[in-house]
Design an enzyme around this catalytic site. Sequence first.
Site, short mmCIF file in Angstrom:
data_model
loop_
_atom_site.label_atom_id
_atom_site.label_comp_id
_atom_site.label_asym_id
_atom_site.label_seq_id
_atom_site.Cartn_x
_atom_site.Cartn_y
_atom_site.Cartn_z
N SER A 67 0.74 -1.22 -0.22
CA SER A 67 -0.01 0.01 -0.02
C SER A 67 0.89 1.36 0.08
CB SER A 67 -0.96 -0.05 1.35
OG SER A 67 -1.53 -1.41 1.54
N HIS A 70 2.06 1.85 -3.25
CA HIS A 70 0.78 2.44 -4.11
C HIS A 70 0.47 3.96 -3.89
CE1 HIS A 70 -0.61 -1.85 -4.99
NE2 HIS A 70 0.35 -1.45 -5.77
N GLU A 95 2.76 -1.14 9.57
CA GLU A 95 3.10 -2.54 10.03
C GLU A 95 4.36 -2.72 11.07
OE1 GLU A 95 4.26 -4.44 6.27
OE2 GLU A 95 2.26 -4.16 5.43
N GLU A 186 1.36 -7.41 11.23
CA GLU A 186 0.18 -7.15 10.69
C GLU A 186 -0.25 -7.59 9.21
OE1 GLU A 186 -2.18 -4.61 8.28
OE2 GLU A 186 -0.03 -4.73 8.02
N ILE A 216 2.87 -10.28 1.73
CA ILE A 216 1.55 -10.91 1.97
C ILE A 216 1.41 -12.26 1.38
CG2 ILE A 216 -0.78 -10.91 1.53
CD1 ILE A 216 -0.46 -8.73 3.39
ZN LIG Z 1 -0.04 -3.30 4.79
#
Ligand SMILES: [Zn+2]
Length: 392
Positions: A67, A70, A95, A186, A216
């Site tokens: 993110s 991004h 995080e 996280e 992720i």
């Molecule tokens: Zn994140």
Amino acid sequence: MKGLVLDAQWKPKADYKVSDWEKQTGKAITGNSVWYNPKLEVREWPDPEVGVHDVLLEIQACGVCGSDMHFYETDDQDYILYPGLTKFPTILGHEFSGKVVEVGKEVTTLVPGDYVTVEEMIWCGRCIPCRNGYPNHCTNLEELGFTIPGAFARYLAVDEKFCWNVDAILERYGVERGLEVAAMSEPTCVSYNAMFERAEGFKPGHFVSVFGLGPIGLAALGLAEAAGAGMIVGFEISPQRRELARALGADHVYDPRDVVPHEVLLELSHGAGFDFNVEAAGVPELTVPEMEKALAINGKISQIGRAAQHVPMYLETFQVRRAQFYGAQGHSGHETFPNVIRMVASGRLDLSSIVTSRYGLEDAVEAIAKSIDRADGKIMVKPQMNGRNGNN
Ligand SMILES: [Zn+2]
Ligand SMILES: [Zn+2]
């Protein structure tokens, strides 16, 4: 104090209808349609105020997320790529791990000196979704590092109810390394929530595919291995990430440009297809059609990657294969943080090897810029680290 601040201009795209709620709150529901010309810099920011239920954390490690990348990257009209809830300017970073250095008057569960990791989603506990047990869908949501100041900073104040003690992780890894590992709770919880809470997991022995092996996807892969997958297949463009995936237990890892993913999955499963498929690439318009063609009967697709895109889906396949598609977001509630901390502390889920670079706070812009290469595992910013990084 210093923090890594993102600012951007509120300039809704012509075809985007701004809701009354967005006008009132200054928050954009679809960031990509509203935030124009983002600027990122390390600069002065007011010190956090510690409310009666808050703890003041000295940030120890904060990972760079897809993110964050991004926010920095823009589309061809110079809007941030991130599609979700956002309000700027703010300090990025969500995080992380921190040391409690001060507690508000009514804090009862933490004392100075405790080490914690923190939920990024500041759910209210009062709206109907929260009261129904769905904090990830809170309608009054604030998000650390998205709508309110995050953890690419020296300090952060947050309500104790979002903090989770990570002593068990520090016991396994030691304090220094343990705080980096704890900072990955996280994103790992995001994968856990998508796989085991939303999509209700898979049976030991099931075949699992993971598309996209950024942090992720790597966490998803580690979780699949720990949960007893019969075979794990990953698809990822970066050779460095493919290597990390092999070390975490992937049986096969491919560059999706070299193969036709659904053909590979059908061949490896002798035509039976894959039972559990994780989208962590953020390009569902490319990946979902591949997963769909290789779905096992009762097959599942769990969508974690974010993309402001429509996806072509051939629903006939979902009918014929008795298959299911699960949308997932968030990491709060549902025992997710405690269970992930247990798995990490037990050593059954060891993501410590995926930290590939470290930066001090002054170099945080560089850390985000490095993530654009999409080659690293997890890039860490360590705000208490003096001077320059850092790469290892
Ligand atoms: Zn994140
Ligand atoms: Zn709520």
